[in-house]
Design an enzyme around this catalytic site. Structure first.
Site, short mmCIF file in Angstrom:
data_model
loop_
_atom_site.label_atom_id
_atom_site.label_comp_id
_atom_site.label_asym_id
_atom_site.label_seq_id
_atom_site.Cartn_x
_atom_site.Cartn_y
_atom_site.Cartn_z
N LYS A 137 -6.61 11.79 59.88
CA LYS A 137 -6.01 12.51 58.76
C LYS A 137 -5.94 14.01 59.06
O LYS A 137 -6.89 14.59 59.59
CB LYS A 137 -6.79 12.25 57.48
N ASP A 182 -8.94 5.67 73.77
CA ASP A 182 -7.89 4.65 73.65
C ASP A 182 -6.85 5.07 72.63
O ASP A 182 -5.85 4.38 72.44
CB ASP A 182 -8.49 3.31 73.22
N GLU A 197 -23.12 14.50 77.72
CA GLU A 197 -22.25 13.55 77.03
C GLU A 197 -22.46 13.71 75.53
O GLU A 197 -23.58 13.60 75.03
CB GLU A 197 -22.55 12.11 77.43
N THR A 257 -17.60 2.73 79.15
CA THR A 257 -18.45 2.69 77.96
C THR A 257 -18.28 1.31 77.32
O THR A 257 -17.42 0.53 77.71
CB THR A 257 -18.04 3.77 76.95
N GLU A 258 -19.10 1.04 76.31
CA GLU A 258 -18.98 -0.22 75.60
C GLU A 258 -17.60 -0.33 74.94
O GLU A 258 -16.94 -1.38 74.99
CB GLU A 258 -20.07 -0.34 74.52
N TYR A 259 -17.16 0.76 74.31
CA TYR A 259 -15.85 0.76 73.66
C TYR A 259 -14.73 0.58 74.68
O TYR A 259 -13.74 -0.11 74.43
CB TYR A 259 -15.63 2.06 72.89
N GLU A 260 -14.88 1.23 75.82
CA GLU A 260 -13.84 1.16 76.84
C GLU A 260 -13.61 -0.28 77.29
O GLU A 260 -12.47 -0.73 77.43
CB GLU A 260 -14.24 2.03 78.02
N GLU A 291 -26.71 11.97 70.69
CA GLU A 291 -26.31 10.89 69.78
C GLU A 291 -26.98 11.11 68.42
O GLU A 291 -28.20 11.24 68.35
CB GLU A 291 -26.70 9.53 70.34
N ASP A 333 -14.46 10.00 67.72
CA ASP A 333 -13.76 9.67 66.46
C ASP A 333 -12.46 10.46 66.40
O ASP A 333 -12.46 11.69 66.51
CB ASP A 333 -14.66 10.05 65.28
#
Length: 210
Positions: free
Chosen positions: A120, A152, A44, A189-192, A69, A116
């Site tokens: 741009k 997302d 991951e 995940t936490e973001y998910e 990470e 991320d």
């Protein structure tokens, strides 16, 4: 949101040698030796606080998991989550080229979770699905290896589908609303969880090199 700096993080990482591989570049070609069992390795990239890798390692004991990470303030949370797991190791590095850390065919799966998007145009080369990253993945992945991506961000997802296709990869699964499938095997995940609770669709793609 900017994370609060944890001045004790460096020492905490160094103290947990059983959970965090301290010399990852010296492990190239020999990652199996740090696990209790020799079995397929899943990687991951961007482990964050560790919810995903903890869940995946728990529900998939037939795999060994490595989580990369770069943020020391985040990885300390992941350490606490995976302490009791024998099939999971963390790496605290900013991995610019995976080929410096892994040998050819050493990895069986790569997970890209909520990377991320670098929206741009001038930052396109930083996107983890840019072709130079795909070259790295192709090198370290086993011939039957897969890339599993969740995001997302619709624009990043569309960009990635094009990037995969132009690189000659096979798109095995493309899902525009992952949670509508009610897939019980999906580990969030936490973001998910955060984005899904806001009603945002979660996109997933599974791709492989032909």
């Amino acid at each position: 949101m900017r994370l609060r700096n944890k001045p004790w993080a460096d020492d905490y990482i160094k103290e947990h040698t059983s959970n965090v591989e301290q010399d990852p570049y010296d492990r190239k070609g020999n990652w199996q030796s740090i696990f209790h069992k020799e079995q397929p390795i899943a990687l991951e990239i961007g482990t964050g606080k560790g919810r995903f890798i903890e869940g995946m390692a728990t529900y998939n004991p037939e795999f060994n998991f490595i989580g990369i990470e770069r943020d020391k303030n985040v990885i300390v949370s992941a350490i606490n989550k995976i302490k009791e797991l024998t099939n999971t190791k963390l790496v605290h590095v900013n991995a610019r080229d995976l080929r410096d850390m892994f040998s050819e065919n050493e990895i069986d799966r790569i997970y890209l979770n909520f990377s991320d998007p670098w929206p741009k145009t001038r930052h396109e080369k930083r996107r983890l699905t840019y072709y130079t990253f795909l070259e790295q993945y192709q090198s370290v992945l086993h011939n039957q290896g897969k890339i599993i991506m969740k995001t997302d961000n619709r624009k990043l997802f569309e960009y990635s589908l094009v990037s995969f296709s132009q690189f000659g990869m096979k798109l095995e699964d493309v899902t525009l609303d992952l949670h509508a499938l009610e897939d019980e095997t999906n580990v969030m995940t936490e973001y998910e969880e955060k984005f899904s609770n806001k009603g945002q669709p979660i996109y997933r793609c599974i791709a492989s090199f032909q």
